[in-house]
Design a protein around this motif. Structure first.
Motif, PDB file in Angstrom:
ATOM      1  N   VAL A  23      -0.110  -3.298   4.708  1.00 32.73           N
ATOM      2  CA  VAL A  23      -0.367  -4.738   4.793  1.00 32.73           C
ATOM      3  C   VAL A  23      -1.504  -5.110   3.847  1.00 32.73           C
ATOM      4  O   VAL A  23      -1.438  -6.123   3.133  1.00 32.73           O
ATOM      5  CB  VAL A  23      -0.673  -5.162   6.250  1.00 32.73           C
ATOM      6  CG1 VAL A  23      -1.279  -6.557   6.299  1.00 32.73           C
ATOM      7  CG2 VAL A  23       0.595  -5.120   7.095  1.00 32.73           C
ATOM      8  N   SER A  24      -2.535  -4.279   3.782  1.00 28.66           N
ATOM      9  CA  SER A  24      -3.646  -4.641   2.900  1.00 28.66           C
ATOM     10  C   SER A  24      -3.221  -4.554   1.427  1.00 28.66           C
ATOM     11  O   SER A  24      -3.607  -5.392   0.620  1.00 28.66           O
ATOM     12  CB  SER A  24      -4.921  -3.864   3.257  1.00 28.66           C
ATOM     13  OG  SER A  24      -5.131  -2.817   2.376  1.00 28.66           O
ATOM     14  N   ASP A  25      -2.353  -3.612   1.088  1.00 20.70           N
ATOM     15  CA  ASP A  25      -1.806  -3.580  -0.285  1.00 20.70           C
ATOM     16  C   ASP A  25      -0.946  -4.815  -0.576  1.00 20.70           C
ATOM     17  O   ASP A  25      -0.987  -5.373  -1.675  1.00 20.70           O
ATOM     18  CB  ASP A  25      -0.928  -2.338  -0.502  1.00 20.70           C
ATOM     19  CG  ASP A  25      -1.759  -1.062  -0.627  1.00 20.70           C
ATOM     20  OD1 ASP A  25      -3.007  -1.165  -0.733  1.00 20.70           O
ATOM     21  OD2 ASP A  25      -1.160   0.031  -0.602  1.00 20.70           O
ATOM     22  N   LEU A  26      -0.167  -5.217   0.411  1.00 22.12           N
ATOM     23  CA  LEU A  26       0.702  -6.389   0.207  1.00 22.12           C
ATOM     24  C   LEU A  26      -0.131  -7.642  -0.048  1.00 22.12           C
ATOM     25  O   LEU A  26       0.219  -8.482  -0.881  1.00 22.12           O
ATOM     26  CB  LEU A  26       1.604  -6.619   1.436  1.00 22.12           C
ATOM     27  CG  LEU A  26       2.727  -5.596   1.657  1.00 22.12           C
ATOM     28  CD1 LEU A  26       3.359  -5.778   3.029  1.00 22.12           C
ATOM     29  CD2 LEU A  26       3.798  -5.722   0.573  1.00 22.12           C
ATOM     30  N   LYS A  27      -1.258  -7.737   0.670  1.00 17.61           N
ATOM     31  CA  LYS A  27      -2.104  -8.927   0.519  1.00 17.61           C
ATOM     32  C   LYS A  27      -2.758  -9.005  -0.865  1.00 17.61           C
ATOM     33  O   LYS A  27      -3.224 -10.071  -1.267  1.00 17.61           O
ATOM     34  CB  LYS A  27      -3.155  -8.952   1.633  1.00 17.61           C
ATOM     35  CG  LYS A  27      -2.509  -9.263   2.988  1.00 17.61           C
ATOM     36  CD  LYS A  27      -3.394  -8.947   4.166  1.00 17.61           C
ATOM     37  CE  LYS A  27      -4.625  -9.804   4.186  1.00 17.61           C
ATOM     38  NZ  LYS A  27      -5.210  -9.869   5.552  1.00 17.61           N
TER      39      LYS A  27
END
Ligand code: PGA
Length: 249
Positions: A23-27
């Motif tokens: 999720v943090s990579d996607l953001k």
């Protein structure tokens, strides 16, 4: 007008720490297309993912749910439970659910009803197996899956339905339908809808393609007029690959 949608189906991948990382990579990715972006983590990680993307342009959706409101269904979750943690969309009828968990058009019709009566949006999956395609029966199979699970609905219900055509032989195999095969089937699906509900409903429903969509083939598949997006398995587990697909529109 119908929407472009790219949804990542994480399947049974990613524990809590891996969900946090992805999720943090996607953001960190940026979206340059008009596609709506959705991710479907495992049930245990829905709440965490939902909290993490709240301010972002990503919707967290569920991979499955039960048709009952509550009761003695060990191991299952209901639409109202999903809604209570902010989930508004659910994938139903994925071929892996049909193959390994005995889901049928009849049980899926009940799930669709339960989702809609809880004001949820449904991404309804269907698609033929390799033997059907080899024998030229793909259109008959797809038509009966759609009719049996969805044609009891009113036209208005289709505002809350997204269709996902996923030929079983292309899921997780590295083999994709050609852009022409996808277009032919999507046009057939729209025609099937239009025969029953009229052109307005048919033209407003988003029809996604799923089955080995990757950064290197997404543009060509999404370039077809009746392909409105993708349901992405393997390639949704890497943020860069997933956003390369999102941005292929
Ligand atoms: P895949 O999966 O992209 O890994 O083929 C697609 C899906 O199952 O929705």
């Amino acid at each position: 007008m119908r929407k472009h949608i790219v949804a990542g189906n994480w399947k049974m991948n990613n524990d809590l720490a891996q969900t946090e990382d992805l999720v943090s990579d996607l953001k960190k990715q940026s979206k340059t297309s008009d596609a709506e972006v959705m991710i479907a983590p495992a049930t245990t990680n829905l709440w965490h993912a939902f909290q993490s993307v709240r301010e972002d342009d990503i919707e967290v959706i569920a991979q499955n749910m039960h048709f009952a409101e509550n009761g003695a269904y060990t191991g299952e979750v209901s639409a109202s439970m999903l809604k209570s943690i902010g989930i508004k969309t659910v994938i139903l009828g994925h071929s892996e659910r049909r193959a390994y968990f005995n889901e049928t058009d009849a049980s899926l019709a009940k799930k669709v009803d339960a989702a809609l009566s809880n004001d949820m949006r449904v991404i309804f999956c269907f698609g033929e197996e390799l033997a059907d395609r080899k024998s030229g029966n793909e259109a008959t199979v797809v038509e009966s899956q759609i009719k049996n699970a969805l044609f009891h609905l009113d036209a208005d219900a289709f505002e809350h339905i997204v269709l996902a055509y996923e030929p079983v032989w292309a899921i997780g195999t590295g083999e994709t339908a050609s852009p022409e095969q996808a277009q032919d089937m999507h046009a057939f699906i729209r025609k099937t809808l239009s025969n029953k509900y009229g052109n307005t409903v048919a033209n407003n429903v988003s029809i996604l393609y799923g089955g080995s969509v990757k950064p290197n083939n997404a543009k060509e598949i999404f370039g077809k007029p009746d392909v409105d997006g993708g349901l992405i398995g393997g390639a949704s587990l890497k943020a860069e690959d997933f956003y390369a697909i999102v941005n292929a529109f």
